[in-house]
Motif scaffolding. Sequence first.
Motif, PDB file in Angstrom:
ATOM      1  N   GLY A 427     -88.678 -27.694   7.439  1.00 36.99           N
ATOM      2  CA  GLY A 427     -87.246 -27.809   7.621  1.00 36.99           C
ATOM      3  C   GLY A 427     -86.744 -29.216   7.368  1.00 36.99           C
ATOM      4  O   GLY A 427     -87.480 -30.118   6.947  1.00 36.99           O
ATOM      5  N   THR A 428     -85.451 -29.404   7.645  1.00 40.12           N
ATOM      6  CA  THR A 428     -84.773 -30.663   7.346  1.00 40.12           C
ATOM      7  C   THR A 428     -84.006 -31.125   8.579  1.00 40.12           C
ATOM      8  O   THR A 428     -83.301 -30.332   9.200  1.00 40.12           O
ATOM      9  N   ILE A 429     -84.163 -32.401   8.947  1.00 42.44           N
ATOM     10  CA  ILE A 429     -83.364 -33.012  10.011  1.00 42.44           C
ATOM     11  C   ILE A 429     -82.791 -34.304   9.428  1.00 42.44           C
ATOM     12  O   ILE A 429     -83.468 -35.348   9.418  1.00 42.44           O
ATOM     13  N   PRO A 430     -81.565 -34.267   8.887  1.00 43.10           N
ATOM     14  CA  PRO A 430     -81.017 -35.439   8.187  1.00 43.10           C
ATOM     15  C   PRO A 430     -81.002 -36.707   9.031  1.00 43.10           C
ATOM     16  O   PRO A 430     -81.124 -37.812   8.499  1.00 43.10           O
ATOM     17  N   LEU A 431     -80.857 -36.566  10.351  1.00 38.63           N
ATOM     18  CA  LEU A 431     -80.780 -37.744  11.210  1.00 38.63           C
ATOM     19  C   LEU A 431     -81.994 -38.646  11.060  1.00 38.63           C
ATOM     20  O   LEU A 431     -81.875 -39.876  11.158  1.00 38.63           O
ATOM     21  N   MET A 432     -83.174 -38.083  10.831  1.00 41.64           N
ATOM     22  CA  MET A 432     -84.381 -38.885  10.860  1.00 41.64           C
ATOM     23  C   MET A 432     -84.365 -39.965   9.788  1.00 41.64           C
ATOM     24  O   MET A 432     -84.755 -41.114  10.044  1.00 41.64           O
ATOM     25  N   ASN A 433     -83.924 -39.626   8.597  1.00 39.77           N
ATOM     26  CA  ASN A 433     -83.838 -40.645   7.554  1.00 39.77           C
ATOM     27  C   ASN A 433     -82.769 -41.672   7.871  1.00 39.77           C
ATOM     28  O   ASN A 433     -82.934 -42.866   7.608  1.00 39.77           O
ATOM     29  N   LEU A 434     -81.655 -41.208   8.438  1.00 36.56           N
ATOM     30  CA  LEU A 434     -80.587 -42.141   8.789  1.00 36.56           C
ATOM     31  C   LEU A 434     -81.073 -43.172   9.801  1.00 36.56           C
ATOM     32  O   LEU A 434     -80.833 -44.380   9.653  1.00 36.56           O
TER      33      LEU A 434
END
Length: 483
Positions: A427-434
């Motif tokens: 899956g994808t959790i955009p916050l982690m890269n931010l």
Amino acid sequence: MNAPQRLPALDPAELGRFSADAWDTRIVPRLFDYIAVPAKSPTFDAEWAQHGFIDRVVEDAARWVESRRLPGLRVEVIRLQGRTPVIFFELPATRSGSAETIVMYGHLDKQPEFTGWRPGLGPWTPHYADGLLYGRGGADDGYAVYAAITALEALAAQQHGHPRVVGLIESCEESGSYDLPAYLDVLRPRLGAVSLVVCLDSGAGNYEQLWLTTSLRGLVSGVLRVQILEEGVHSGDASGLVPSSFRILRQVLDRLEDSRNGRLLPAVFHCEIPQQRVEQARATAAILKDEVWKRFPWACGADGTPAQPTTTDPVEALLNRTWRPTLSITGADGLPDLANAGNVLRPYTACKLSLRLPPGVDGAAAARQLKTLLEDNAPYRARVTFHPGSTSTGWDAPALAPWLEQALHAASTAQFGAPCGYVGQGGTIPLMNLLQRGFPGAQMLVCGVLGPQSNAHGPNEFLHVPYGKRLTAAVAQVMAAHP
């Protein structure tokens, strides 16, 4: 010189008892109310602001946090014009000399209903049986804010110190967290020196140990539309002369995917898999074995034999779902339902693409490359368009600090009786890269309750409550070990 602060010895068993009681008496009843609210993410409810469901679950959660009355706890709902709201809570350090901050993350928006719920179950009708709480969003990710506060309460109950903690609970994650960067810009001065991020929005390889997420895939979603006529025509009159829009769509997708094995053809959507992740996949495969692929609800053929996965090699299965790009078709338009499918050659076919990307591929660049690949040189000069929707870049966790690695194994052993496992998630959790870009020195504890058969986003989604209890206690124990 002042003597160093001496903290009371932490009792891991008491953490477990506190967490179990909190889940039974406070969290599960609260999640019943949460599940009943169709707080669909903005992508799936364009009128979310008018409907008020997102506002309701956010306000309910904020009131619950405020009601816990932890000394020094402050909570507020922050609203930027035209954006989904965010809960921000702050708990001062209870350990002298601590200047660092732990960020705890979760979200409250949900995926849409989907079909196929078993009799007696439904997306907005919570049902609790045999330790499983059914309904949309409980496990993904409504429990997070309640578990986060409970972990802090468990430490307070033993008068055990911790660094400053802030909570960031958003309501746009299932739409790609497109509102989150604006909030991070506003809140950055209040986040402080972030040294640890605890994200409670991920999965578990089984329910027998703590699982640390080591990577997340990126995503490009969008609508591919192929139009050959301005209106539908009699299929007997036109077929054989007018090409089927569905066949043209198949040809266009053949540029992207080998339909025989699902391999993505363009090299730009692939990346080299780090050797450490391959070794971790081997270790995880040794734990989970065939359950890596047997955990899915396979259909049976006419002879009663279950359908087969792309591979039955557990190592390759883990790498396929975490470090290799994959295409899924998640919706379609231009196709009437079967009861209304007359003898008409349809003017267009459209489908929703979900392209999962390995962590080393940039999501925005992949969206541009995908658009060019699909639209250029259309067969029969048909009108082919691809409109990208959500785009996210994947994430590869930083190297574990020795203290965190030791704390993870200690917490998992104390709360589950087994060491911590390591697994990449598809899956994808955009916050982690931010957060990784904003706080490159921070450690990342990404974990969650989405274990086998929990089926987030699909029918019969459930939260494994016994695992949630142990996970909450384990997270508390790790935070207590923060140096």
